[in-house]
Design a protein around this motif. Sequence first.
Motif, PDB file in Angstrom:
ATOM      1  N   GLY A  43     -11.454   5.172   2.836  1.00 52.31           N
ATOM      2  CA  GLY A  43     -12.535   6.095   3.153  1.00 52.31           C
ATOM      3  C   GLY A  43     -12.020   7.270   3.955  1.00 52.31           C
ATOM      4  O   GLY A  43     -10.816   7.521   4.025  1.00 52.31           O
ATOM      5  N   THR A  64      -8.613  11.254   3.746  1.00 50.86           N
ATOM      6  CA  THR A  64      -9.381  10.342   2.904  1.00 50.86           C
ATOM      7  C   THR A  64      -8.399   9.456   2.149  1.00 50.86           C
ATOM      8  O   THR A  64      -7.464   9.950   1.513  1.00 50.86           O
ATOM      9  CB  THR A  64     -10.286  11.117   1.925  1.00 50.86           C
ATOM     10  OG1 THR A  64     -11.158  11.956   2.681  1.00 50.86           O
ATOM     11  CG2 THR A  64     -11.104  10.160   1.068  1.00 50.86           C
ATOM     12  N   THR A  66      -7.867   6.316  -0.638  1.00 54.71           N
ATOM     13  CA  THR A  66      -8.477   5.664  -1.794  1.00 54.71           C
ATOM     14  C   THR A  66      -7.490   4.660  -2.361  1.00 54.71           C
ATOM     15  O   THR A  66      -6.355   5.020  -2.699  1.00 54.71           O
ATOM     16  CB  THR A  66      -8.833   6.707  -2.878  1.00 54.71           C
ATOM     17  OG1 THR A  66      -9.607   7.759  -2.301  1.00 54.71           O
ATOM     18  CG2 THR A  66      -9.584   6.069  -4.028  1.00 54.71           C
ATOM     19  N   ARG A 150     -14.473   7.530  12.215  1.00 56.61           N
ATOM     20  CA  ARG A 150     -15.272   7.662  10.990  1.00 56.61           C
ATOM     21  C   ARG A 150     -16.252   8.831  11.082  1.00 56.61           C
ATOM     22  O   ARG A 150     -16.802   9.251  10.071  1.00 56.61           O
ATOM     23  CB  ARG A 150     -16.044   6.370  10.718  1.00 56.61           C
ATOM     24  CG  ARG A 150     -15.174   5.220  10.304  1.00 56.61           C
ATOM     25  CD  ARG A 150     -14.546   5.431   8.949  1.00 56.61           C
ATOM     26  NE  ARG A 150     -13.927   4.188   8.487  1.00 56.61           N
ATOM     27  CZ  ARG A 150     -13.246   4.095   7.363  1.00 56.61           C
ATOM     28  NH1 ARG A 150     -13.075   5.147   6.599  1.00 56.61           N
ATOM     29  NH2 ARG A 150     -12.705   2.952   7.012  1.00 56.61           N
TER      30      ARG A 150
END
Length: 188
Positions: A43, A64, A66, A150
């Motif tokens: 994330g 980010t 993934t 986050r």
Amino acid sequence: MKAYQVVFVLLLTAVTVDSQSFHSGKCPQPPVQEDFNITKYMGTWYEIEKLPAVFEGGKCNQATYTLLPDGTVKVYNAELLFDGKINSIEGVARVKNSSQPAILGVSFFKGVPDGPYWVLATDYESYALVYSCSTYFNLFHVDFAWMLARTRVLTNAVITQLHVELAEAGVNIKRLKASNQTGCDVMT
């Protein structure tokens, strides 16, 4: 290492000495997150504080991650430059040893060795503490550290806790710089 490579490294060192964290001797080996779960780590993370890095010059820094089908991780780093343009780079991270999944290597350029990416601590939902260190000629090392969240903010209590963890890992927390996460609407 060839003579021209040594000269290049020394010149690069001289130019970037103010924007990096140089130390004599080899890299420390701080403990990493136990039972690291790479899937839960995926994330977007926002940079809250960092040791100075010559390759980061903007604001609104974010990463980010993934998970790819082959088990590697796509890494997408982006920042907002002061002229309003978004600067980004894409790379791949790999777990170096399955018995230590919190130790990864990240590569942004083919043919260039992976850079270390050690997850020292994370709760997966609010904060992560990342460390990177490379030793050169067994004489000195350059380290990097990132405090991630986050969201674009992190409570002072968590920041203080992470400062303690970094200091215990041997990182000079006096060199940490707060990251600017304001005016980042264009990044979404």
